[in-house]
Structures are given as C-alpha cells and as structure tokens.
Design an enzyme around this catalytic site. Sequence first.
Site, PDB file in Angstrom:
ATOM      1  N   HIS A 216       0.761  -1.221  -0.001  1.00 27.88           N
ATOM      2  CA  HIS A 216       0.068  -0.130  -0.113  1.00 27.88           C
ATOM      3  C   HIS A 216       0.806   1.222  -0.054  1.00 27.88           C
ATOM      4  CE1 HIS A 216      -3.903   1.861   0.528  1.00 27.88           C
ATOM      5  NE2 HIS A 216      -3.452   2.254   1.632  1.00 27.88           N
ATOM      6  N   ARG A 359     -11.149  -1.800 -13.523  1.00 24.64           N
ATOM      7  CA  ARG A 359     -11.061  -3.237 -13.292  1.00 24.64           C
ATOM      8  C   ARG A 359     -11.708  -3.686 -12.211  1.00 24.64           C
ATOM      9  NH1 ARG A 359      -4.933  -5.257 -11.662  1.00 24.64           N
ATOM     10  NH2 ARG A 359      -5.697  -4.634  -9.697  1.00 24.64           N
ATOM     11  N   GLU A 463      -1.971 -11.479 -17.092  1.00 22.11           N
ATOM     12  CA  GLU A 463      -0.858 -11.740 -16.104  1.00 22.11           C
ATOM     13  C   GLU A 463      -0.569 -13.181 -15.851  1.00 22.11           C
ATOM     14  OE1 GLU A 463      -2.100  -9.014 -13.197  1.00 22.11           O
ATOM     15  OE2 GLU A 463      -4.319  -9.508 -13.584  1.00 22.11           O
ATOM     16  N   ASN A 486       3.550  -6.850 -13.489  1.00 21.44           N
ATOM     17  CA  ASN A 486       3.574  -7.082 -12.299  1.00 21.44           C
ATOM     18  C   ASN A 486       3.412  -8.659 -11.834  1.00 21.44           C
ATOM     19  OD1 ASN A 486       4.135  -4.607 -12.071  1.00 21.44           O
ATOM     20  ND2 ASN A 486       2.312  -4.016 -10.689  1.00 21.44           N
ATOM     21  N   ASP A 487       2.307  -9.096 -12.025  1.00 24.08           N
ATOM     22  CA  ASP A 487       1.955 -10.414 -11.796  1.00 24.08           C
ATOM     23  C   ASP A 487       2.496 -11.544 -12.802  1.00 24.08           C
ATOM     24  OD1 ASP A 487       0.465 -10.638  -9.242  1.00 24.08           O
ATOM     25  OD2 ASP A 487      -1.180  -9.635 -10.338  1.00 24.08           O
ATOM     26  N   ARG A 497       6.323 -11.550  -5.895  1.00 22.92           N
ATOM     27  CA  ARG A 497       6.567 -10.258  -6.189  1.00 22.92           C
ATOM     28  C   ARG A 497       6.784  -9.489  -4.930  1.00 22.92           C
ATOM     29  NH1 ARG A 497       0.946  -7.813  -8.819  1.00 22.92           N
ATOM     30  NH2 ARG A 497       1.031  -6.027  -7.555  1.00 22.92           N
ATOM     31  N   CYS A 534       0.253  -2.197 -18.052  1.00 26.72           N
ATOM     32  CA  CYS A 534       0.028  -1.389 -16.985  1.00 26.72           C
ATOM     33  C   CYS A 534       0.717  -1.645 -15.662  1.00 26.72           C
ATOM     34  CB  CYS A 534      -1.613  -1.106 -16.762  1.00 26.72           C
ATOM     35  SG  CYS A 534      -2.273  -2.770 -16.324  1.00 26.72           S
TER      36      CYS A 534
HETATM   37  C1  PEP Z   1      -0.086  -6.209 -12.739  1.00 25.45           C
HETATM   38  O1  PEP Z   1      -0.182  -7.411 -11.905  1.00 25.45           O
HETATM   39  O2  PEP Z   1       0.976  -5.703 -13.273  1.00 25.45           O
HETATM   40  C2  PEP Z   1      -1.061  -5.051 -12.203  1.00 25.45           C
HETATM   41  C3  PEP Z   1      -0.993  -3.846 -12.789  1.00 25.45           C
HETATM   42  O3  PEP Z   1      -2.059  -5.323 -11.488  1.00 25.45           O
HETATM   43  P1  PEP Z   1      -1.638  -5.267  -9.740  1.00 25.45           P
HETATM   44  O4  PEP Z   1      -0.393  -4.423  -9.591  1.00 25.45           O
HETATM   45  O5  PEP Z   1      -2.905  -4.574  -9.186  1.00 25.45           O
HETATM   46  O6  PEP Z   1      -1.627  -6.863  -9.358  1.00 25.45           O
HETATM   47 MG    MG Z   2      -1.974  -7.950 -11.181  1.00 27.99          MG
END
Ligand code: PEP
Ligand code: MG
Length: 614
Positions: A216, A359, A463, A486-487, A497, A534
């Site tokens: 966060h 989302r 992802e 990210n995922d 991660r 993203c």
């Molecule tokens: C991601 O997984 O890259 C993403 C943008 O979603 P989050 O970071 O909310 O999991």
């Molecule tokens: Mg994600």
Amino acid sequence: MSNWPFGSPRLVGGPPHSDRIATCGFVMKKGIAVSPGVAVGTAYCMLEIYVDPDRKRLADREVTAELARFETARDAVAQDLRALRKKVEHQLGPSEAAIFGVHEAMLRDSAFTGKVRSWITNDRFPVAAALQRLLQEYTRLFSETGDAYLQERISDLRDVVIRLSDRLSDVVNTEQPAMLGPIIIVADELLPSHVVALDEVNVIGIATQQGSQTSHAAIIARSRGIPAVSGVEHLLRQVKTGDTVVVDGRDGIVTVNPDPEALSAYLKLEREFVHLKDELAANRDLPARTADNQALQLLANVNGPLDVPAATNMGAAGIGLYRTEYLYLTHPDIPSEDEQLATYQRIIESAPGTSITIRTLDIGGDKTVPYLGHQHQEANPFMGWRSIRLSFEHPEFFLTQVRAILRAAHFAESIGKQARILFPMITNLEEMRRVRGMVGRAGRQLQNERLAYRTVPIGMMLEVPAAAVSIRMLLSSVDFVSIGSNDLVQYLMAADRDNPKVSHLCQPLSPPVLMVLRDVIQACREAGKPVTLCGELAGQPRGFVVLLGMGLTSFSMSPAFIPSIKELASHLTTKKAAEILERAMHLTTTAQIKRYLSRQVAEVAPNLSLLDLA
Ligand code: PEP
Ligand code: MG
C-alpha cells in the site's frame, strides 16, 4: 492538540545498531527501493507507543485520575474520528470514509475498554502501558487464530491505539511537524489514516520497516511522486524525530544523520531530482510523441479518487487502470451498487482525457477482504482463490460490480467520455466466456429495471503465463488487452513479487519475460486488438524503451512517472528503440540486459537515470 493528523512522535530505545550496512559515523540501512528519487529532510517518526520497560505502577490515589485521562482521550479520539470521517466523506465519498467508522466502533467496544479499565484499576497500569498490553495481547491472539479477518483488524487496532496514545501524550505540542519543515515519514508501515493525511503536510520522503514494491505505502508513494524505501529492518530503533534523514529511492537506502560530505552529495542529488521533476512537469501539456512523431498514449494507474488530481497534474491522457479493490479494502462490508456507482462517477468526472478503464475486484494474494470469504489462510494465496476466481464464486457481488460499471459507463458517455471494463487474472477462454456472459446478464437486468447503462469494451488482464502462451486463442473473445507485468513476471519466474529473498528472480528485464512480452504484443497487434501495459515496467525508463521497441504505443503507469516517460520518448525514435530491443534480446542474463539498457537510457536522456529503480 495539534492538527497534525499522524499522532505524536515518541522515541524508542533499542539494541545497538547491529544491522547497519555501513558505519562511517552515521547509519545507512538497506531496504527495497519502491519509489524513485532522493529526498533529504527531517525525520518524523510515527511510532506505535513507547512505554518504559521499567514502567512504574500507579499509586492507589492515582487510579481515578488515570481512568479519567483514558475516558477523556477516548472521547477526544472519537471526536477526531468523526471529524475525519466527515471530511473524507466530503472529499472522497462514504466508501473511503467508512474505515473511520470501523475505528470508532472499536473505540466504543466494551471488550476493548473493559480490559483497559481493568488493567488500570486492578493492575495499577498507567493507561499508556494498558494500551500497549492490549495491542500486544490482541496481536498475539489474532495472529494465532490464522483467521484472515482478525489479522486484518490488527492494523486497525494499532491505528486506534496510536491515536489514543497521541491524545495522552504530553509531548504533542512541543514537536509540531509544521515547525519541522519538509518531513521524511519514518514508520513501521503506513496505516489508512496516515495515507489520507499525507496531502496535508509537506511529506517529501517515506521510509518504512514493513512493505515491498507492491504494498500500500509503495503504491501511494509512487502515485504522489514521493521517494520511498520500504522493508528497512529495525529502522525505528535508529531514527528519532528531528534527525536528518536521506531517502534514496533509487538504490533503496536510508541514511540517518549523514556526515557533511555525504549530506552535501545527497543534497546535490535531491536538488537535481526536484529540478528534474519541475522541468518534466512543465512538459505536461505537450503531446506524448516519439522523436519520429509516433503518437503514444500515456495513461495513469489510480487506486481511488485521491489519485486522480495527480493523474491530471502529470499530464495523463486518461485512466488506464483503476484498481477498484481499494474501495473494498477500506469498506467494512460489500459496498452497495449505488456507493460503487458514486465513486466510479467521481473518478470518471474528474479524470483527465476521455478514456477510463475500470478493473473489477482483484483481491486475494496479499490483499484480503474478509467479508468475501477469506476466513482461512491458503497455502499458496497468489496461486489460489484470488481475483476473477473469487468473483466467479460470488456471482451476486460480482454482478453488482459489473452493473455499477455499466451504469457508470452511461454517465461517462453523458459527459463525452468512455469507460471500459477490465477483468483481472484471466487464465483461459472459458473464463472470458463466463465474464462476457456476466456482462450480458448485468445489461439485461438493468434494461428490465429501466436503469440507464451502456455496453462497454471488455478487456482482459494478461498476467497468467497460460494466457500469454495461448493469447492467440483468447484474442477473439476480448476487445482489448492490458498486460499486468507485475503479476506476469512473478508467475512466469515462479518468484513472489513481495518476497525480497527472490527479488533477483522476479525481474521484468529478464530474457524470458522479454520473450513473452514481445510475443504477446505482436499477437495483439496482428489481431488488431488494442494493447496496453499497466504494470510498473511501463513507467521505468529501461522498461519503456524495450516496450516501445516491441511496438507498444499505449502505457499505463503511476502518474508520477508520466512526465519522465514523455521526456524520454521525445528523445527516442521507434527505430532506435527497436534496435536497442534487438540487441537486448541477444543478451543472455538479466544483469547484462539491465546494464546495457542503463547505458542506452543514459545516452538518450542522461538526466533520467535519477528516476529509475535499481
Ligand atoms: C499487474 O499485475 O501488473 C497489475 C497492474 O496489477 P496489480 O499490480 O494490481 O496486481
Ligand atoms: Mg496484477
């Protein structure tokens, strides 16, 4: 009482500085770089509560007065919470404000107050000690249950206890942060109420003991462009309010009371960072284009209405990812359709540009919402019951969210904008068919109820590696794709991660990740499906260069990164980016790729290296 909303500082003693990484007369501690830039300022320690281990016991005659102190503090905090709730409700709406209602209810809870009173009366504890005991006891009890709902409540209880001890503190008026000038927040972790208050004071850096790049605090710091370092062990033992602290958000280093030489070097870097930010922000109204005039779409990731002004200020062309889970995380129960609609409308109304991608709930993994059934911890939460998988099992709540989004889309259209719906963590075609069915059902219901709605483009987050491998099969069932790097990286590399122990593997600039990204982007382009990335990679200079080289033209990122990416793009041709990518793809290790890309970025836009994460 000051109007400082974080609670008062308390100094904490502790063991010798055994975990410092360098001893050159001052303390340097290594953490995780979570928000780039350099900040030098005065520490403001947000400590829990400090109670002398050899605390005194009350004399009999002191008990009544101590009970009265507790009651007075309790009433004052209840009043603070009500005021805060009202203010947040006014600024952001009832959903975001609900957390303060939860805190007030805790304060009124008879189990809570009964225990404190009993320890004061029967054990002769001063109230601060009684509060500390309460916090310790509940933390232990709640942790032992393994119950996710109760574990979530620990940070709420801590928040309430901090407020109470702040009200009880004698030092509160002597250390007004307003007198301290630019502040570096030093905390164990950032709590919901701290985050709300961040805008009210001049916070220029954040250093926390807990947390990681996706926690966060990290997301908030990045969205505000504040340099931050997390995961710094025992930091609060080595910093006290008033110390000079340097947060180096590029390398993940926190320095306490640096010597004159180090201080002047850091001040120079800080000046460069601030200057760079100002310089880049001045570009915000310029179009996002490459040096060879390729138009780019630079969008913002937001977590709630509070982030939207930053998106506008940084020159975002729209909202590429609105993470709705924060609405649920700060709510004591499922937000109603109307509450959701109101929040979505607020975001749509104030958003820059015309396109807003909403989302659906992406909960699970590290983010749990107990009222949706996260009662027991899973062995593998990131691979378990999270995100769209959870939504499918709660059709009633899922449908409510989809309905709210379709209704918000109607509102968007009425003011000349367009909303899109995005489904997280899609793994296979069956899931895409199911979400399409859900959207159709929500539309039919709204039609029957004569409620205004609009059909929207339906997108998937890419992802999960299985979806990446089969992307060509999935494309026929989606209107657009948003790559969640990210995922995707954590799943592809089988490296959590959030776990610093495997961060050397969880690397977006590694050969396998680049291969997969290139293939997915190519597949989308061949099929004529709009594709955006993203994840955090989009906002990092080295990441941007390779993605542009892959032919990507739409990027969604923390608002603070937009100006630097715009600047970088203006110095780069698509041909040059493709050449850099080609060279990078011939390198066989992550370290080689990163080094090579750093050199290239430094050549193209030398000043931007300050803004990359290590
Ligand atoms: C991601 O997984 O890259 C993403 C943008 O979603 P989050 O970071 O909310 O999991
Ligand atoms: Mg994600």
